[in-house]
Design a protein around this motif. Structure first.
Motif, PDB file in Angstrom:
ATOM      1  N   TYR A   1       0.875  -1.214  -0.015  1.00 43.22           N
ATOM      2  CA  TYR A   1       0.122  -0.013   0.075  1.00 43.22           C
ATOM      3  C   TYR A   1       0.996   1.263   0.056  1.00 43.22           C
ATOM      4  O   TYR A   1       1.967   1.151   0.365  1.00 43.22           O
ATOM      5  CB  TYR A   1      -1.046  -0.133   1.163  1.00 43.22           C
TER       6      TYR A   1
ATOM      7  N   ILE B   1       8.045   3.791  14.677  1.00 47.58           N
ATOM      8  CA  ILE B   1       7.320   2.812  13.851  1.00 47.58           C
ATOM      9  C   ILE B   1       8.285   1.533  13.698  1.00 47.58           C
ATOM     10  O   ILE B   1       7.447   0.356  13.607  1.00 47.58           O
ATOM     11  CB  ILE B   1       6.955   3.586  12.377  1.00 47.58           C
TER      12      ILE B   1
ATOM     13  N   ALA C   1       8.668  -0.610  16.558  1.00 50.84           N
ATOM     14  CA  ALA C   1       7.085  -1.402  17.020  1.00 50.84           C
ATOM     15  C   ALA C   1       7.049  -2.544  15.799  1.00 50.84           C
ATOM     16  O   ALA C   1       6.827  -3.687  16.310  1.00 50.84           O
ATOM     17  CB  ALA C   1       6.229  -0.471  16.855  1.00 50.84           C
TER      18      ALA C   1
ATOM     19  N   TYR D   1       6.581  -6.670  16.580  1.00 53.31           N
ATOM     20  CA  TYR D   1       5.400  -7.377  16.337  1.00 53.31           C
ATOM     21  C   TYR D   1       5.544  -8.279  15.167  1.00 53.31           C
ATOM     22  O   TYR D   1       5.038  -9.301  15.183  1.00 53.31           O
ATOM     23  CB  TYR D   1       4.434  -6.224  16.159  1.00 53.31           C
ATOM     24  N   ASN D   2       6.099  -7.625  14.034  1.00 55.91           N
ATOM     25  CA  ASN D   2       6.196  -8.430  12.759  1.00 55.91           C
ATOM     26  C   ASN D   2       6.943  -9.758  13.263  1.00 55.91           C
ATOM     27  O   ASN D   2       6.519 -10.789  12.555  1.00 55.91           O
ATOM     28  CB  ASN D   2       6.877  -7.828  11.725  1.00 55.91           C
TER      29      ASN D   2
ATOM     30  N   LEU E   1       9.801  -0.915   3.988  1.00 51.17           N
ATOM     31  CA  LEU E   1       9.118   0.254   4.403  1.00 51.17           C
ATOM     32  C   LEU E   1       9.841   1.330   3.761  1.00 51.17           C
ATOM     33  O   LEU E   1      11.087   1.540   3.939  1.00 51.17           O
ATOM     34  CB  LEU E   1       8.881   0.609   5.998  1.00 51.17           C
TER      35      LEU E   1
ATOM     36  N   PHE F   1       4.508   6.933   2.567  1.00 52.20           N
ATOM     37  CA  PHE F   1       4.872   5.853   2.913  1.00 52.20           C
ATOM     38  C   PHE F   1       4.640   4.863   1.970  1.00 52.20           C
ATOM     39  O   PHE F   1       3.472   5.184   1.293  1.00 52.20           O
ATOM     40  CB  PHE F   1       4.153   5.414   4.241  1.00 52.20           C
TER      41      PHE F   1
ATOM     42  N   GLN G   1       4.755   0.799   1.720  1.00 51.29           N
ATOM     43  CA  GLN G   1       4.912  -0.566   2.664  1.00 51.29           C
ATOM     44  C   GLN G   1       4.679  -1.871   1.756  1.00 51.29           C
ATOM     45  O   GLN G   1       3.559  -1.994   1.386  1.00 51.29           O
ATOM     46  CB  GLN G   1       4.389  -0.410   3.903  1.00 51.29           C
TER      47      GLN G   1
ATOM     48  N   LEU H   1       3.817  -5.896   2.860  1.00 51.38           N
ATOM     49  CA  LEU H   1       4.117  -6.897   4.129  1.00 51.38           C
ATOM     50  C   LEU H   1       3.750  -8.212   3.368  1.00 51.38           C
ATOM     51  O   LEU H   1       2.976  -8.522   2.510  1.00 51.38           O
ATOM     52  CB  LEU H   1       2.612  -6.496   4.907  1.00 51.38           C
TER      53      LEU H   1
ATOM     54  N   LEU I   1      -2.750  -7.132  10.593  1.00 51.78           N
ATOM     55  CA  LEU I   1      -1.749  -5.758  10.680  1.00 51.78           C
ATOM     56  C   LEU I   1      -2.111  -4.690   9.783  1.00 51.78           C
ATOM     57  O   LEU I   1      -2.078  -3.668  10.155  1.00 51.78           O
ATOM     58  CB  LEU I   1      -0.316  -6.427  10.449  1.00 51.78           C
TER      59      LEU I   1
ATOM     60  N   ARG J   1      -4.689  -2.564  11.576  1.00 52.42           N
ATOM     61  CA  ARG J   1      -4.099  -1.764  12.733  1.00 52.42           C
ATOM     62  C   ARG J   1      -3.625  -0.566  11.851  1.00 52.42           C
ATOM     63  O   ARG J   1      -3.606   0.694  12.274  1.00 52.42           O
ATOM     64  CB  ARG J   1      -3.051  -2.822  13.298  1.00 52.42           C
TER      65      ARG J   1
ATOM     66  N   GLU K   1      -2.991   6.928  12.964  1.00 49.56           N
ATOM     67  CA  GLU K   1      -3.222   8.853  12.328  1.00 49.56           C
ATOM     68  C   GLU K   1      -1.984   9.239  11.952  1.00 49.56           C
ATOM     69  O   GLU K   1      -2.006  10.515  11.543  1.00 49.56           O
ATOM     70  CB  GLU K   1      -3.782   9.541  13.782  1.00 49.56           C
TER      71      GLU K   1
ATOM     72  N   HIS L   1      -0.765   8.458   9.073  1.00 48.28           N
ATOM     73  CA  HIS L   1      -0.798   8.830   7.582  1.00 48.28           C
ATOM     74  C   HIS L   1      -2.134   8.616   7.367  1.00 48.28           C
ATOM     75  O   HIS L   1      -3.018   8.727   8.116  1.00 48.28           O
ATOM     76  CB  HIS L   1       0.178   7.586   6.861  1.00 48.28           C
TER      77      HIS L   1
ATOM     78  N   MET M   1      11.200  -5.912   9.077  1.00 48.97           N
ATOM     79  CA  MET M   1      10.513  -4.655   8.534  1.00 48.97           C
ATOM     80  C   MET M   1      12.040  -3.972   8.083  1.00 48.97           C
ATOM     81  O   MET M   1      12.414  -3.257   8.895  1.00 48.97           O
ATOM     82  CB  MET M   1       9.773  -3.801   9.478  1.00 48.97           C
TER      83      MET M   1
END
Ligand code: FAD
Length: 137
Positions: A8, A24, A27, A31-32, A41, A48, A50, A52, A62, A65, A70, A72, A93
């Motif tokens: 995206y 970012i 985190a 998480y990933n 990314l 941005f 990215q 995934l 993900l 989420r 906010e 982006h 990432m």
């Protein structure tokens, strides 16, 4: 679990700057890794982009989420498909900074010299991120 890739693009919100990227990425890496999600990314002052990769349910969770974040806006899905193998297996990432995205690489993967993923094919975005990741090894 079906292996899936999702790509995206979004617009960076006002007030966000390059130092905020660290939060970012930290985190994301934690998480990933737990969710067996990998990807890349790209960050410029405007966009941005990215990619995934991972199990279908994990990638969708993900993405949902990320849609709520906010930091982006104008999030546009460029590509979503089941894949045979990962393009970024070594990166929980990975990060491509603005200065790596040159006129030459834009010309190779898009219709012009400027970086604007809203005007690119999803597959071209993935190919471009793969080339940039390989060149920064
Ligand atoms: P919470 O931590 O409860 O956060 C809720 C909201 O608060 C967020 O949506 C956001 O709007 C805001 N927020 C959270 N932290 C901050 C902060 N430090 N500064 C300002 N606002 C904040 N997360 C991953 O796990 N993996 C990824 O690959 C990933 N990629 C991302 C890519 C982009 C472009 C962006 C903008 C975010 C990304 N995130 C990623 C972060 C993700 O959107 C969530 O913030 C994170 O997963 C935590 O989710 P949560 O539901 O626990 O939200």
């Amino acid at each position: 679990m079906y292996l899936t890739r999702l790509v995206y693009v979004s617009r960076v919100c006002a007030g966000f700057n390059v130092s905020d990227i660290e939060g970012i990425l930290a985190a994301a890496k934690e998480y990933n890794a737990k969710q067996c999600i990998t990807g890349m990314l790209c960050f410029t002052p405007e966009y941005f982009l990215q990619c995934l990769e991972g199990g279908r349910a994990n990638v969708n969770k993900l993405y949902q989420r990320i849609l709520l974040d906010e930091r982006h806006s104008d999030i546009l899905l460029l590509d979503y498909q089941e894949i045979k193998e990962r393009d970024f297996p070594e990166w929980s990432m990975g990060y491509i900074p603005n200065n790596k995205i040159t006129n030459e690489i834009n010309l190779k993967y898009s219709g012009g010299r400027d970086f604007n993923p809203y005007e690119m094919r999803g597959e071209s975005c993935t190919a471009m991120m793969k080339a940039l990741a390989n060149s920064s090894r």
